[in-house]
Design a protein around this motif. Structure first.
Motif, PDB file in Angstrom:
ATOM      1  N   ARG A  67       0.818  -1.220   0.000  1.00  0.00           N
ATOM      2  CA  ARG A  67       0.000   0.000   0.000  1.00  0.00           C
ATOM      3  C   ARG A  67       0.848   1.265   0.000  1.00  0.00           C
ATOM      4  O   ARG A  67       0.392   2.326  -0.443  1.00  0.00           O
ATOM      5  CB  ARG A  67      -0.951   0.002   1.201  1.00  0.00           C
ATOM      6  N   ASN A  70       1.598   2.702  -3.723  1.00  0.00           N
ATOM      7  CA  ASN A  70       0.693   3.647  -4.387  1.00  0.00           C
ATOM      8  C   ASN A  70       0.068   4.641  -3.403  1.00  0.00           C
ATOM      9  O   ASN A  70      -0.961   5.256  -3.681  1.00  0.00           O
ATOM     10  CB  ASN A  70      -0.389   2.926  -5.189  1.00  0.00           C
ATOM     11  N   ARG A 103      -1.694   6.838  -7.958  1.00  0.00           N
ATOM     12  CA  ARG A 103      -2.637   5.705  -7.979  1.00  0.00           C
ATOM     13  C   ARG A 103      -3.138   5.415  -9.390  1.00  0.00           C
ATOM     14  O   ARG A 103      -3.630   4.318  -9.648  1.00  0.00           O
ATOM     15  CB  ARG A 103      -3.788   5.989  -7.012  1.00  0.00           C
ATOM     16  N   MET A 108      -4.300  -1.079  -8.270  1.00  0.00           N
ATOM     17  CA  MET A 108      -4.401  -1.945  -7.090  1.00  0.00           C
ATOM     18  C   MET A 108      -5.567  -2.908  -7.239  1.00  0.00           C
ATOM     19  O   MET A 108      -6.662  -2.516  -7.643  1.00  0.00           O
ATOM     20  CB  MET A 108      -4.615  -1.080  -5.838  1.00  0.00           C
ATOM     21  N   LEU A 187      -0.552  -3.689  -8.451  1.00  0.00           N
ATOM     22  CA  LEU A 187      -0.347  -4.305  -7.142  1.00  0.00           C
ATOM     23  C   LEU A 187      -1.506  -5.250  -6.862  1.00  0.00           C
ATOM     24  O   LEU A 187      -2.666  -4.904  -7.097  1.00  0.00           O
ATOM     25  CB  LEU A 187      -0.288  -3.234  -6.055  1.00  0.00           C
ATOM     26  N   ASP A 189      -3.054  -7.673  -3.771  1.00  0.00           N
ATOM     27  CA  ASP A 189      -2.977  -8.070  -2.366  1.00  0.00           C
ATOM     28  C   ASP A 189      -3.783  -9.344  -2.157  1.00  0.00           C
ATOM     29  O   ASP A 189      -4.996  -9.312  -1.991  1.00  0.00           O
ATOM     30  CB  ASP A 189      -3.521  -6.943  -1.483  1.00  0.00           C
TER      31      ASP A 189
END
Length: 268
Positions: A67, A70, A103, A108, A187, A189
């Protein structure tokens, strides 16, 4: 439980990537949530068009580091950081850098699929519209859905709610949504932790495909998944980066005893 003394740690680097070859470079980066220090002097580079897996036990700082890349941790009032994270040589934490632009360039995808309560089309179009996209929006939506290997399944359902898709399709929709802002880095997660094995296989196949155009950094608790999808692996413990290098070397010939113990299942 194995403990690490953060003040005395030294990261083991196997075949390190030079900073000038990396799209993202993290240098001596630390983070605090109030008085609690979650990351200790992290230095690691992420090469372009490769997949890097962040592994380690729960609470080791993997998602926190992700996290930071970004600047999503900016949204937490108690967060304080030190050190640097650069994107193509630009310090992302410079006062001159707009976090919203960060971002856009660094997309993400979260642990659980989180499509907006909108149509499939509007899910993908949302980011470009927000960023003032002036081109062919229909073409961009199709390109993004094709890039996420979803177009053939939804081309005739674009005006239906994204919430009506299966879990695996929803996650691919979220990947398409991230692609639509045309980032360089994506990214992820734990993107398959909430999915069944078939959907997981589909996402892993997709990761192999999209690294041709994107740099991917993925957090995963699944050692087999890290071995299957990543080119490089970074192992973290208690906010410390213990070892990083090519995945095949990390998994077969780790240089740090703690890495070997974690990969072999002795803790974590």
């Amino acid at each position: 439980m194995i403990q690490v003394v953060p003040e005395n740690h030294q990261t083991t680097r196997t075949d390190p990537v030079a900073v000038e070859e990396a799209i993202i470079a993290v240098g001596d980066f630390s983070l605090w949530y109030g008085d609690f220090q979650a990351l200790y002097d992290i230095s690691v580079t992420f090469p372009k068009n490769q997949v890097t897996a962040l592994i380690g036990a729960s609470g080791c700082g993997k998602s926190t580091l992700l996290r930071c890349i970004n600047r999503m941790n900016d949204l937490i009032p108690s967060v304080r950081v030190d050190g640097s994270i650069s994107y193509e040589g630009v310090d992302l934490y410079s006062l001159a850098v707009d976090p919203v632009e960060v971002r856009r360039r660094v997309g993400m995808v979260f642990q659980k699929p989180n499509p907006f309560p909108k149509t499939i089309y509007e899910n993908v179009a949302f980011g470009p519209r927000l960023n003032g996209f002036r081109g062919n929006l229909d073409g961009l939506v199709e390109k993004s859905l094709r890039g996420a290997a979803l177009w053939d399944e939804v081309w005739d359902k674009l005006r239906q709610s994204g919430l009506g898709l299966s879990g695996g399709q929803q996650q691919r929709l979220c990947i398409a949504r991230a692609m639509a802002t045309e980032p360089d880095v994506i990214l992820m997660d734990e993107p398959t932790s909430a999915l069944d094995p078939i959907a997981t296989d589909r996402i892993e196949e997709l990761i192999h495909e999209i690294k041709k155009e994107y740099t991917v950094i993925i957090v995963t608790h699944n050692m087999q998944q890290a071995g299957r999808v990543s080119d490089r692996t970074a192992f973290m413990h208690l906010g410390v980066l213990i070892e990083e290098g090519p995945t095949d070397q990390i998994f077969t010939k780790p240089k740090h005893e703690m890495t070997e113990r974690y990969i072999s299942g002795h803790f974590g």
